[in-house]
Design a protein around this motif. Sequence first.
Motif, PDB file in Angstrom:
ATOM      1  N   VAL A 147       4.957  -4.849   5.789  1.00  0.00           N
ATOM      2  CA  VAL A 147       5.133  -3.414   5.552  1.00  0.00           C
ATOM      3  C   VAL A 147       6.563  -3.194   5.053  1.00  0.00           C
ATOM      4  O   VAL A 147       7.421  -4.052   5.192  1.00  0.00           O
ATOM      5  N   ILE A 148       6.792  -2.019   4.497  1.00  0.00           N
ATOM      6  CA  ILE A 148       8.145  -1.616   4.127  1.00  0.00           C
ATOM      7  C   ILE A 148       8.590  -0.644   5.204  1.00  0.00           C
ATOM      8  O   ILE A 148       7.998   0.417   5.375  1.00  0.00           O
ATOM      9  N   ASP A 149       9.606  -1.032   5.976  1.00  0.00           N
ATOM     10  CA  ASP A 149      10.066  -0.228   7.103  1.00  0.00           C
ATOM     11  C   ASP A 149      11.466   0.298   6.801  1.00  0.00           C
ATOM     12  O   ASP A 149      12.407  -0.474   6.665  1.00  0.00           O
ATOM     13  N   LEU A 184       0.061   9.353   7.011  1.00  0.00           N
ATOM     14  CA  LEU A 184      -0.854   9.022   8.098  1.00  0.00           C
ATOM     15  C   LEU A 184      -0.365   9.602   9.413  1.00  0.00           C
ATOM     16  O   LEU A 184       0.837   9.685   9.653  1.00  0.00           O
ATOM     17  N   ASP A 185      -1.301   9.991  10.279  1.00  0.00           N
ATOM     18  CA  ASP A 185      -0.935  10.485  11.604  1.00  0.00           C
ATOM     19  C   ASP A 185      -0.482   9.352  12.508  1.00  0.00           C
ATOM     20  O   ASP A 185       0.367   9.519  13.367  1.00  0.00           O
ATOM     21  N   GLU A 186      -1.060   8.183  12.325  1.00  0.00           N
ATOM     22  CA  GLU A 186      -0.632   7.013  13.081  1.00  0.00           C
ATOM     23  C   GLU A 186      -0.824   5.775  12.235  1.00  0.00           C
ATOM     24  O   GLU A 186      -1.666   5.735  11.342  1.00  0.00           O
ATOM     25  N   LYS A 187      -0.029   4.767  12.499  1.00  0.00           N
ATOM     26  CA  LYS A 187      -0.053   3.542  11.703  1.00  0.00           C
ATOM     27  C   LYS A 187      -1.265   2.700  12.064  1.00  0.00           C
ATOM     28  O   LYS A 187      -1.549   2.454  13.218  1.00  0.00           O
ATOM     29  N   ASP A 188      -1.955   2.261  11.033  1.00  0.00           N
ATOM     30  CA  ASP A 188      -3.045   1.310  11.178  1.00  0.00           C
ATOM     31  C   ASP A 188      -2.427  -0.081  11.032  1.00  0.00           C
ATOM     32  O   ASP A 188      -1.687  -0.338  10.090  1.00  0.00           O
ATOM     33  N   ASP A 189      -2.705  -0.987  11.962  1.00  0.00           N
ATOM     34  CA  ASP A 189      -2.109  -2.326  11.918  1.00  0.00           C
ATOM     35  C   ASP A 189      -2.481  -3.099  10.656  1.00  0.00           C
ATOM     36  O   ASP A 189      -1.819  -4.053  10.302  1.00  0.00           O
ATOM     37  N   LYS A 190      -3.547  -2.681   9.972  1.00  0.00           N
ATOM     38  CA  LYS A 190      -3.978  -3.393   8.775  1.00  0.00           C
ATOM     39  C   LYS A 190      -3.265  -2.898   7.519  1.00  0.00           C
ATOM     40  O   LYS A 190      -3.305  -3.541   6.497  1.00  0.00           O
ATOM     41  N   ASP A 210       0.846  -1.185   0.000  1.00  0.00           N
ATOM     42  CA  ASP A 210       0.000   0.000   0.000  1.00  0.00           C
ATOM     43  C   ASP A 210       0.887   1.243   0.000  1.00  0.00           C
ATOM     44  O   ASP A 210       1.142   1.822   1.038  1.00  0.00           O
ATOM     45  N   PHE A 211       1.368   1.632  -1.165  1.00  0.00           N
ATOM     46  CA  PHE A 211       2.236   2.798  -1.278  1.00  0.00           C
ATOM     47  C   PHE A 211       1.471   4.105  -1.094  1.00  0.00           C
ATOM     48  O   PHE A 211       2.077   5.153  -0.967  1.00  0.00           O
ATOM     49  N   LYS A 249      -0.544  -2.061   4.696  1.00  0.00           N
ATOM     50  CA  LYS A 249       0.680  -2.658   4.177  1.00  0.00           C
ATOM     51  C   LYS A 249       1.539  -1.557   3.573  1.00  0.00           C
ATOM     52  O   LYS A 249       2.203  -1.746   2.573  1.00  0.00           O
ATOM     53  N   GLY A 250       1.517  -0.402   4.177  1.00  0.00           N
ATOM     54  CA  GLY A 250       2.197   0.770   3.647  1.00  0.00           C
ATOM     55  C   GLY A 250       3.670   0.830   4.002  1.00  0.00           C
ATOM     56  O   GLY A 250       4.308  -0.164   4.317  1.00  0.00           O
ATOM     57  N   VAL A 251       4.191   2.046   3.965  1.00  0.00           N
ATOM     58  CA  VAL A 251       5.600   2.310   4.205  1.00  0.00           C
ATOM     59  C   VAL A 251       5.731   3.072   5.517  1.00  0.00           C
ATOM     60  O   VAL A 251       4.979   4.008   5.777  1.00  0.00           O
ATOM     61  N   ILE A 252       6.686   2.642   6.346  1.00  0.00           N
ATOM     62  CA  ILE A 252       6.933   3.285   7.638  1.00  0.00           C
ATOM     63  C   ILE A 252       8.374   3.799   7.644  1.00  0.00           C
ATOM     64  O   ILE A 252       9.301   3.070   7.282  1.00  0.00           O
TER      65      ILE A 252
END
Length: 159
Positions: A94-96, A64-70, A23-24, A72-75
């Motif tokens: 996720v991509i961390d 995002l203001d905070e990460k949603d556990d669902k 989820d880019f 599959k984005g980038v952190i």
Amino acid sequence: MGNKEWSQLWLRYKKVEKKYDYDFENFYIKDFNKGNPVIGSIISEYKKGISELLGINEDNIKLLDEKDDKTKGVIFSKNEGVLVEGFEIQVSNVIDIKASDEKGLLYGLFHLLRLIARGIDLEDLNIRKNPSSKLRMLNHWDNMDGSIERGYSGQSFFF
């Protein structure tokens, strides 16, 4: 080559055909001051690079203001174990991208964008890059008096 392409030099992103299952459109920055100018560059370059490489409308890419556990984005997150200006990229669901400082995050982002531009598979990726020297130097022909060697005209842009 058109003027827009030339002016972007190596920061030009050409759309890739490879499809990625991440989820880019959603990314999150954790433990860093979002008001920092380098973080601002990360946000704008991430949106620009991802939109152009993957054909995603830039307006749909959200910090995002905070990460949603669902998701599959980038952190982008902090890891004090990485050397200054170094980075780590770990991919699972996720991509961390981890770094101890903002510059390391920026270098990590550019590395990720290069991998995507080359169509590299990101699944189970685990990369750690640390600078080999504490001092980064530019290799230019500019003299300390502001002149330039080798017949180039004008003055150095460093002065």
